[in-house]
Design a protein around this motif. Structure first.
Motif, PDB file in Angstrom:
ATOM      1  N   SER A 269       0.836  -1.190   0.000  1.00 48.43           N
ATOM      2  CA  SER A 269       0.000   0.000   0.000  1.00 48.43           C
ATOM      3  C   SER A 269       0.877   1.248   0.000  1.00 48.43           C
ATOM      4  CB  SER A 269      -0.910  -0.035   1.231  1.00 48.43           C
ATOM      5  OG  SER A 269      -1.862   0.986   1.159  1.00 48.43           O
ATOM      6  N   ILE A 270       0.211   2.402   0.077  1.00 46.96           N
ATOM      7  CA  ILE A 270       0.905   3.693   0.103  1.00 46.96           C
ATOM      8  C   ILE A 270       0.344   4.480   1.280  1.00 46.96           C
ATOM      9  CG2 ILE A 270       1.284   5.867  -1.176  1.00 46.96           C
ATOM     10  CD1 ILE A 270       2.597   3.422  -2.502  1.00 46.96           C
ATOM     11  N   CYS A 271       1.216   5.045   2.089  1.00 50.27           N
ATOM     12  CA  CYS A 271       0.752   5.845   3.227  1.00 50.27           C
ATOM     13  C   CYS A 271       0.089   7.114   2.696  1.00 50.27           C
ATOM     14  CB  CYS A 271       1.930   6.209   4.123  1.00 50.27           C
ATOM     15  SG  CYS A 271       1.443   7.308   5.464  1.00 50.27           S
ATOM     16  N   ASN A 272      -1.050   7.473   3.284  1.00 49.22           N
ATOM     17  CA  ASN A 272      -1.736   8.685   2.796  1.00 49.22           C
ATOM     18  C   ASN A 272      -1.732   9.795   3.840  1.00 49.22           C
ATOM     19  OD1 ASN A 272      -3.700   7.969   4.634  1.00 49.22           O
ATOM     20  ND2 ASN A 272      -5.409   8.282   3.240  1.00 49.22           N
ATOM     21  N   ARG A 273      -0.739   9.764   4.734  1.00 54.88           N
ATOM     22  CA  ARG A 273      -0.712  10.781   5.786  1.00 54.88           C
ATOM     23  C   ARG A 273       0.081  12.026   5.402  1.00 54.88           C
ATOM     24  NH1 ARG A 273      -3.832  10.680  10.550  1.00 54.88           N
ATOM     25  NH2 ARG A 273      -5.153   8.895  10.170  1.00 54.88           N
ATOM     26  N   CYS A 274       0.730  12.023   4.246  1.00 58.16           N
ATOM     27  CA  CYS A 274       1.357  13.266   3.774  1.00 58.16           C
ATOM     28  C   CYS A 274       1.720  13.115   2.311  1.00 58.16           C
ATOM     29  CB  CYS A 274       2.558  13.655   4.632  1.00 58.16           C
ATOM     30  SG  CYS A 274       4.069  12.799   4.221  1.00 58.16           S
ATOM     31  N   SER A 275       2.356  14.151   1.771  1.00 57.89           N
ATOM     32  CA  SER A 275       2.599  14.187   0.323  1.00 57.89           C
ATOM     33  C   SER A 275       3.812  13.366  -0.113  1.00 57.89           C
ATOM     34  CB  SER A 275       2.801  15.640  -0.103  1.00 57.89           C
ATOM     35  OG  SER A 275       3.863  16.192   0.648  1.00 57.89           O
ATOM     36  N   LYS A 276       4.492  12.712   0.842  1.00 58.46           N
ATOM     37  CA  LYS A 276       5.671  11.910   0.479  1.00 58.46           C
ATOM     38  C   LYS A 276       5.255  10.596  -0.186  1.00 58.46           C
ATOM     39  CE  LYS A 276      10.060  10.557   2.599  1.00 58.46           C
ATOM     40  NZ  LYS A 276      10.966  11.702   2.746  1.00 58.46           N
ATOM     41  N   GLY A 277       4.183   9.990   0.345  1.00 52.90           N
ATOM     42  CA  GLY A 277       3.707   8.732  -0.245  1.00 52.90           C
ATOM     43  C   GLY A 277       4.620   7.561   0.044  1.00 52.90           C
ATOM     44  N   CYS A 278       5.003   7.394   1.313  1.00 49.49           N
ATOM     45  CA  CYS A 278       5.887   6.279   1.669  1.00 49.49           C
ATOM     46  C   CYS A 278       5.249   4.952   1.274  1.00 49.49           C
ATOM     47  CB  CYS A 278       6.151   6.271   3.173  1.00 49.49           C
ATOM     48  SG  CYS A 278       7.199   7.621   3.686  1.00 49.49           S
ATOM     49  N   ASN A 279       6.080   4.061   0.784  1.00 46.19           N
ATOM     50  CA  ASN A 279       5.605   2.729   0.417  1.00 46.19           C
ATOM     51  C   ASN A 279       5.497   1.899   1.691  1.00 46.19           C
ATOM     52  OD1 ASN A 279       6.642   2.048  -2.949  1.00 46.19           O
ATOM     53  ND2 ASN A 279       6.267   4.002  -1.989  1.00 46.19           N
ATOM     54  N   ILE A 280       4.350   1.289   1.877  1.00 40.66           N
ATOM     55  CA  ILE A 280       4.114   0.556   3.126  1.00 40.66           C
ATOM     56  C   ILE A 280       3.531  -0.822   2.836  1.00 40.66           C
ATOM     57  CG2 ILE A 280       3.789   2.597   4.581  1.00 40.66           C
ATOM     58  CD1 ILE A 280       0.741   2.173   4.278  1.00 40.66           C
ATOM     59  N   ARG A 281       3.520  -1.642   3.876  1.00 37.15           N
ATOM     60  CA  ARG A 281       2.863  -2.948   3.798  1.00 37.15           C
ATOM     61  C   ARG A 281       1.852  -2.999   4.933  1.00 37.15           C
ATOM     62  NH1 ARG A 281       6.485  -7.760   5.431  1.00 37.15           N
ATOM     63  NH2 ARG A 281       5.316  -7.551   7.361  1.00 37.15           N
ATOM     64  N   VAL A 282       0.610  -3.319   4.581  1.00 34.53           N
ATOM     65  CA  VAL A 282      -0.427  -3.425   5.608  1.00 34.53           C
ATOM     66  C   VAL A 282      -0.523  -4.890   6.015  1.00 34.53           C
ATOM     67  CG1 VAL A 282      -2.873  -3.062   6.123  1.00 34.53           C
ATOM     68  CG2 VAL A 282      -1.688  -1.488   4.583  1.00 34.53           C
ATOM     69  N   GLN A 405      -1.324  16.642   2.436  1.00 34.28           N
ATOM     70  CA  GLN A 405      -2.243  16.144   1.403  1.00 34.28           C
ATOM     71  C   GLN A 405      -1.501  15.111   0.542  1.00 34.28           C
ATOM     72  OE1 GLN A 405      -4.621  18.576   2.256  1.00 34.28           O
ATOM     73  NE2 GLN A 405      -2.960  19.805   3.080  1.00 34.28           N
ATOM     74  N   PRO A 406      -2.005  13.868   0.505  1.00 32.55           N
ATOM     75  CA  PRO A 406      -1.266  12.830  -0.228  1.00 32.55           C
ATOM     76  C   PRO A 406      -1.366  12.950  -1.745  1.00 32.55           C
ATOM     77  CG  PRO A 406      -3.314  11.928   0.647  1.00 32.55           C
ATOM     78  CD  PRO A 406      -3.213  13.329   1.166  1.00 32.55           C
ATOM     79  N   ASN A 407      -2.352  13.740  -2.236  1.00 35.04           N
ATOM     80  CA  ASN A 407      -2.539  13.748  -3.693  1.00 35.04           C
ATOM     81  C   ASN A 407      -2.719  15.161  -4.233  1.00 35.04           C
ATOM     82  OD1 ASN A 407      -2.618  12.380  -6.121  1.00 35.04           O
ATOM     83  ND2 ASN A 407      -4.827  12.031  -6.052  1.00 35.04           N
ATOM     84  N   ARG A 408      -1.933  16.106  -3.721  1.00 36.40           N
ATOM     85  CA  ARG A 408      -2.033  17.484  -4.228  1.00 36.40           C
ATOM     86  C   ARG A 408      -1.693  17.519  -5.717  1.00 36.40           C
ATOM     87  NH1 ARG A 408      -2.004  22.457  -2.087  1.00 36.40           N
ATOM     88  NH2 ARG A 408      -1.502  21.742   0.009  1.00 36.40           N
ATOM     89  N   LYS A 409      -0.647  16.792  -6.095  1.00 30.75           N
ATOM     90  CA  LYS A 409      -0.213  16.808  -7.508  1.00 30.75           C
ATOM     91  C   LYS A 409      -1.311  16.252  -8.405  1.00 30.75           C
ATOM     92  CE  LYS A 409       3.880  17.995  -9.164  1.00 30.75           C
ATOM     93  NZ  LYS A 409       5.018  18.149  -8.267  1.00 30.75           N
ATOM     94  N   GLY A 410      -1.904  15.124  -7.980  1.00 28.90           N
ATOM     95  CA  GLY A 410      -2.976  14.517  -8.776  1.00 28.90           C
ATOM     96  C   GLY A 410      -4.161  15.469  -8.882  1.00 28.90           C
ATOM     97  N   PHE A 411      -4.495  16.124  -7.791  1.00 33.53           N
ATOM     98  CA  PHE A 411      -5.601  17.086  -7.752  1.00 33.53           C
ATOM     99  C   PHE A 411      -5.360  18.189  -8.788  1.00 33.53           C
ATOM    100  CE2 PHE A 411      -7.671  20.910  -6.259  1.00 33.53           C
ATOM    101  CZ  PHE A 411      -8.851  20.502  -5.660  1.00 33.53           C
ATOM    102  N   ASP A 412      -4.140  18.777  -8.753  1.00 31.45           N
ATOM    103  CA  ASP A 412      -3.833  19.886  -9.664  1.00 31.45           C
ATOM    104  C   ASP A 412      -3.845  19.431 -11.119  1.00 31.45           C
ATOM    105  OD1 ASP A 412      -3.600  21.502  -7.497  1.00 31.45           O
ATOM    106  OD2 ASP A 412      -1.408  21.472  -7.422  1.00 31.45           O
ATOM    107  N   LEU A 413      -3.288  18.239 -11.372  1.00 28.30           N
ATOM    108  CA  LEU A 413      -3.204  17.763 -12.756  1.00 28.30           C
ATOM    109  C   LEU A 413      -4.581  17.435 -13.317  1.00 28.30           C
ATOM    110  CD1 LEU A 413      -0.128  15.366 -12.436  1.00 28.30           C
ATOM    111  CD2 LEU A 413      -0.234  17.421 -13.849  1.00 28.30           C
TER     112      LEU A 413
END
Ligand code: SF4
Ligand code: SF4
Ligand code: FES
Length: 565
Positions: A269-282, A405-413
């Motif tokens: 998964s991907i962490c959604n707690r900030c704009s870095k998007g750390c790769n994680i495992r749930v 915001q985890p998806n500011r870039k996606g939002f703007d694009l």
């Protein structure tokens, strides 16, 4: 006598390494073959081509030969203190490179010794195995037989190597060193007796977080890892020391005794707690999340994650979670909610509709919101619903962005130019906007009082959210949202990397994914449309937006891909 012998083996190894490095540095080799980037060594009798500058451990790994190790970690400096990676090595004489390589009288540590042309490495002969067995015996001298109750069991290197290289009984009859179990931080406990003093935790706290709460105290066989007086391991990166402890010495107080690790299911998964998007495992058990661990991605978070992301999932099981659709704050079933949605959209249409959309929305959700706005419902203005951006938290080798915001870039694009939050507020107050759609889903978010107050006068308020709030009390229709762990989708992180996350657990209430509700809304407005999966929606996005072109939902894999800028 036996242990004295082992100790001498340890010491002679150190001396031999230093001697080896002093006598045979790579730059001593003058011939052309020695200057090239690739060199040839013999690994367990086979010629293999390896990168110049690699350590024996790295070179062997590239050919599928795992050399046992404890203190080596690719994200930390090399300490070379556990000696588990000892291998036998033959070296060429740099003054006579044509002569056969000569076996060194003592073993070398593979984690620190770099490869050199013509080197021969033996990782599997009886002689090497005997060394590894001796080291294992040495490391187990003080170690308790704790596996049945140890949290690390099942993912413990000591347990694994003991099985592969260890002996079935201990010859140690002297008194063992016993250490106290203690909490060293709000999330971490230290089982000192299990510690093999590999110093990974100490190096992490010195090199990555720079906070230095733990150190090795005492000397010789009394050496112990401990916390400095009046300090706690409570920095925002602290949880990583539990991940990198190769044994069960540093354990997570949060996960302690919650599950045996071999029963856990793992989902990338991907962490959604900030704009870095750390790769994680749930990691989940019986459909419930038990813990989150970082997943290696050298382009994003390397090997680490922060504790905000590590423990942020707890809100998924909050008592305030919305568990069904609401009509005028009263729970209704999904059939009634969709029926109501049709009436509500009919009433809203043509009367000035606005939308507040959070940057926690996935790219697929944003694509559908854009469709709804531009093509079917005619939303006049969209503004971002944002969490305040704070200063970055900067550590020597890890930064926690202040933009949450985890998806500011996606939002703007995807949404392009939008209006500001204040503009929407002005339009609501001047009664130009009579209907509002709020697409929230921000964990632990509190709506501003001015919005709640202004929303009371709206003709229509449709809310999508995770938690009960002041807005759910006044919304005409509320849809419960799913957390990042309960759905699939993609985000674009602050560096423009598109990353996919997969559904890890089923929601424990009758839920409908947001993309299905949004598609239903589009269907109500513009007639029939096939219900698309996240992958199919992403496919459309990639065809229509140049930034996403050549990116395929599947080919994103578990490491993501950069957008085209
Ligand atoms: S606590 Fe764990 S990581 Fe730290 S030195 Fe001991 S074994 Fe190594
Ligand atoms: S740095 Fe950001 S993305 Fe990474 S774990 Fe922390 S909150 Fe999550
Ligand atoms: S891994 Fe090489 S000495 Fe520890």
């Amino acid at each position: 006598m036996f242990y004295v012998g082992l100790y001498r083996l340890f010491c002679s190894g150190i001396v031999e390494i230093r001697k080896g490095q002093r006598n045979y540095p790579d730059n001593n080799y003058k011939s052309e073959v020695y200057m090239s980037k690739k060199i040839v060594i013999k690994l367990n009798g086979k010629d293999v081509e390896v990168e110049k500058g690699q350590t024996i451990l790295q070179a062997a790994k590239a050919y599928g030969v795992d050399i046992p190790h404890y203190c080596y970690h690719p994200g930390l400096s090399i300490a070379g203190n556990c000696r588990m990676c000892l291998v036998n090595v033959a070296l060429k004489n740099p003054r006579n490179p044509e002569a056969p390589a000569k076996w060194m009288p003592k073993p070398f540590i593979a984690c620190q010794t770099t490869v050199s042309p013509g080197m021969e490495v033996d990782t599997e002969s009886e002689k090497t195995k005997a060394i590894q067995q001796a080291i294992m015996e040495f490391l187990l001298i003080n170690h308790p037989l704790d596996c049945p109750e140890c949290d690390q069991a099942g993912e413990c290197r000591l347990q694994d190597y003991s099985y592969e290289y260890g002996q079935d009984r201990s010859r140690f009859i002297e008194e063992k060193n016993v250490r106290r179990i203690k909490n060293v931080g709000p999330h971490i406990a230290l089982w000192g007796t299990r510690c093999i003093v590999c110093s990974r935790c100490v190096r992490f706290l010195q090199e990555i977080s720079g906070t230095g709460e733990l150190s090795v105290f005492e000397r010789g066989d009394r050496s112990v890892v401990d916390i400095h007086p009046r300090r706690e391991v409570d920095n925002p990166l602290a949880g990583n020391v539990v991940d990198l402890c190769p044994v069960g010495a540093l354990v997570s107080r949060d996960f302690l005794y919650k599950a045996r690790v071999w029963f856990l299911e793992h989902t990338n998964s991907i962490c959604n707690r900030c704009s870095k998007g750390c790769n994680i495992r749930v990691d989940s058990l019986d459909g419930n999340i038990k813990r989150i661990k970082p997943r290696m991605n050298m382009a994003v978070n390397e090997y680490w994650m922060c504790d905000y992301g590590r423990f942020g999932w707890k809100s998924i099981y909050s008592d305030d979670r919305l568990l069904s659709p609401l009509r005028q704050s009263a729970p209704v079933d999904w059939k009634t909610a969709y029926h109501e949605l049709k009436d509500t959209l009919t009433k809203a249409k043509g009367g000035g509709i606005g939308a507040l959309v959070s940057m926690y929305a996935t790219n697929e959700e944003l694509y559908l919101i854009n469709q709804l706005a531009k093509k079917s419902l005619g939303i006049e203005m969209i503004a971002p619903l944002e969490v305040e951006v704070k200063n970055d938290e900067v550590f020597p080798k890890f930064t926690i962005p202040g933009d949450k915001q985890p998806n500011r870039k996606g939002f703007d694009l995807i949404l392009g130019e939008t209006v500001s939050y204040d503009q929407i507020m002005d339009e609501i107050e001047s009664k130009s906007l009579k209907s509002l759609i709020v697409f929230g889903g921000i964990p632990d978010y509190q709506y501003k009082f001015e919005l709640v107050e202004a929303a009371e006068d709206l003709k229509i308020l449709i809310l999508f959210d995770l938690m009960k709030s002041d807005l759910t009390r006044i919304a005409h229709l509320t849809f419960p949202m799913l957390s990042f762990a309960e759905k699939s989708g993609t985000y674009v992180n602050a560096d423009g990397r598109v990353q996919r996350f997969d559904k890890a657990v089923e929601p424990n209430f009758p839920a409908h994914e947001e993309i299905n509700i949004l598609q239903k809304m589009i269907k109500i407005q513009s007639g029939s449309q096939k219900t698309l999966t996240p992958g199919a929606i992403f496919g459309r996005l990639a065809r229509e937006h140049s930034s996403f072109k050549r990116i395929n939902y599947k080919s994103l894999g578990d490491q993501g891909q950069n957008i085209v800028l």
